[in-house]
Design a protein around this motif. Structure first.
Motif, mmCIF file in Angstrom:
data_model
loop_
_atom_site.group_PDB
_atom_site.id
_atom_site.type_symbol
_atom_site.label_atom_id
_atom_site.label_comp_id
_atom_site.label_asym_id
_atom_site.label_seq_id
_atom_site.Cartn_x
_atom_site.Cartn_y
_atom_site.Cartn_z
ATOM 1 N N GLU A 1 0.813 -1.145 0.143
ATOM 2 C CA GLU A 1 0.082 0.020 -0.085
ATOM 3 C C GLU A 1 0.873 1.152 0.008
ATOM 4 N N LEU A 2 2.192 1.363 0.128
ATOM 5 C CA LEU A 2 2.946 2.325 0.322
ATOM 6 C C LEU A 2 2.879 3.222 -0.801
ATOM 7 N N PRO A 3 3.044 2.688 -2.199
ATOM 8 C CA PRO A 3 3.119 3.622 -3.117
ATOM 9 C C PRO A 3 1.893 4.688 -3.207
ATOM 10 N N ALA A 4 0.624 4.231 -2.800
ATOM 11 C CA ALA A 4 -0.412 5.151 -2.889
ATOM 12 C C ALA A 4 -0.338 6.166 -1.794
ATOM 13 N N TYR A 5 0.708 6.040 -0.770
ATOM 14 C CA TYR A 5 0.956 7.224 0.261
ATOM 15 C C TYR A 5 2.016 7.827 -0.276
ATOM 16 N N LEU A 6 2.546 7.590 -1.202
ATOM 17 C CA LEU A 6 3.721 8.546 -1.831
ATOM 18 C C LEU A 6 3.512 9.521 -3.063
ATOM 19 N N LEU B 1 0.960 25.746 -2.725
ATOM 20 C CA LEU B 1 0.278 24.504 -2.791
ATOM 21 C C LEU B 1 0.042 23.742 -4.122
ATOM 22 N N VAL B 2 0.280 22.636 -4.374
ATOM 23 C CA VAL B 2 0.485 22.082 -5.783
ATOM 24 C C VAL B 2 -0.905 21.299 -5.902
ATOM 25 N N GLU B 3 -1.795 21.629 -6.365
ATOM 26 C CA GLU B 3 -2.995 20.806 -6.634
ATOM 27 C C GLU B 3 -3.003 19.264 -7.241
ATOM 28 N N ASP B 4 -3.587 18.337 -6.488
ATOM 29 C CA ASP B 4 -3.726 17.054 -7.103
ATOM 30 C C ASP B 4 -2.297 16.419 -6.934
ATOM 31 N N ALA B 5 -1.400 16.668 -6.023
ATOM 32 C CA ALA B 5 -0.024 16.069 -5.871
ATOM 33 C C ALA B 5 0.082 15.700 -4.537
ATOM 34 N N GLY B 6 0.482 14.530 -4.506
ATOM 35 C CA GLY B 6 0.950 13.835 -3.360
ATOM 36 C C GLY B 6 2.304 14.126 -2.652
ATOM 37 N N TRP C 1 4.016 22.190 -0.985
ATOM 38 C CA TRP C 1 3.401 21.030 -0.483
ATOM 39 C C TRP C 1 2.261 20.614 -1.539
ATOM 40 N N GLY C 2 2.122 19.362 -1.824
ATOM 41 C CA GLY C 2 1.005 18.680 -2.307
ATOM 42 C C GLY C 2 -0.300 18.626 -1.806
ATOM 43 N N THR C 3 -1.332 19.002 -2.301
ATOM 44 C CA THR C 3 -2.698 19.185 -1.377
ATOM 45 C C THR C 3 -3.051 17.739 -1.254
ATOM 46 N N LYS C 4 -2.646 16.716 -1.822
ATOM 47 C CA LYS C 4 -3.148 15.373 -1.611
ATOM 48 C C LYS C 4 -2.066 14.535 -1.031
ATOM 49 N N ASP C 5 -1.325 15.041 -0.376
ATOM 50 C CA ASP C 5 -0.469 14.528 0.473
ATOM 51 C C ASP C 5 -0.898 13.550 1.622
ATOM 52 N N ARG C 6 -0.820 12.100 1.351
ATOM 53 C CA ARG C 6 -1.195 11.259 2.257
ATOM 54 C C ARG C 6 -0.400 10.822 3.596
ATOM 55 N N LEU C 7 0.880 11.172 3.469
ATOM 56 C CA LEU C 7 2.210 10.812 4.258
ATOM 57 C C LEU C 7 2.003 12.058 5.350
ATOM 58 N N LEU C 8 2.514 13.314 4.767
ATOM 59 C CA LEU C 8 2.430 14.330 5.640
ATOM 60 C C LEU C 8 1.368 15.346 5.112
#
Length: 262
Positions: free
Chosen positions: A143-148, A237-242, A211-218
């Protein structure tokens, strides 16, 4: 085609330290995150205007093991020593990503006079309980790639896909080696410093927080906290980026380069 880097090697306090360098111009020192799995190819996006220096931290990437590392202060000291050895012709800009952003914050907080501008890309280190980071220990490896990356296909480029057993074996060995050093880095306080705001308050250098707006890690909700704590900062803020914002949205590098060149 693979990005072509120069490979520079230095002995820093008895630890072989490898720096991948690309481009010409004002120097930029880049501090990577808690692993080197995504490599340094992003630097090509800055190399048209800057001399980008990408060291592997001791115990990470291309650099030698560093059993003496017991916390972030050892990394900060290492980079102060590396700067002495590099003896650059002018003050470098400093960029830190993720854990490297935490590292850059402590480094610039203690030695702001050694740097020109600062860029913090999804920096770790604040450990604000109201804006918690993801506990990677609770994330299954698959599942890690989806958090990156918000677009998981971007992160999957850097992971084994089963087609190359040798790559998969090397990937696992690298993560184990880096994970051992990371564990010692995090022993004192976890992924951060309880007094990081005090470091941020000392950084009078012009600073850009990205910062990416869709960052699931931080979570991007931490971004305003960094900007508010820094005396001279602004935010992109970078839209739609993790979390892998530079790899997912390469156009962000143009904005970072414009900030550094401005």
């Amino acid at each position: 085609m693979a990005v072509q880097f120069e490979t520079l090697e230095y002995d820093i306090g008895g630890t072989k330290t490898v720096v991948k360098a690309i481009g010409e111009g004002k120097p930029v020192l880049f501090l990577h995150g808690a692993s080197t799995l995504e490599r340094f190819d992003f630097a090509e996006g800055l190399a048209d205007r800057f001399r980008v220096l990408c060291p592997s931290h001791p115990g990470f990437g291309f650099s030698a093991p560093a059993p003496h590392v017991a916390g972030m202060s050892d990394m900060v000291l290492h980079y102060l020593n590396l700067l002495d050895v590099l003896d650059l012709p002018e003050k470098p800009h400093l960029i830190g990503f993720s854990m490297g952003g935490w590292m850059a914050t402590e480094l610039a907080g203690l030695a702001r006079e050694r740097f020109d501008k600062l860029v913090l890309i999804a920096p770790a280190g604040l450990d604000d309980p109201a804006h918690p980071a993801t506990n990677l220990g609770a994330v299954a490896p698959q599942e890690l790639p989806a958090y990156l990356a918000h677009d998981v296909s971007v992160a999957l480029r850097y992971f084994p896909d089963g087609s190359d057993p040798a790559f998969a074996e090397a990937f696992g060995a690298d993560r184990d080696r880096e994970g051992e050093t990371l564990g010692r880095l995090l022993t004192p306080f976890g992924m951060g410093h309880p007094n990081l705001r005090r470091f941020l308050a000392r950084i009078t250098n012009p600073t850009l927080v990205v910062w990416g707006t869709k960052d699931r890690l931080l979570p991007a909700s931490q971004a305003p906290l960094f900007v508010e704590a820094l005396p001279n900062a602004r935010l992109i803020l970078v839209e739609d980026a993790g979390h892998f914002v530079m790899q997912e949205k390469p156009e962000t590098l143009r904005k970072i380069g414009d900030f550094l060149a401005g």
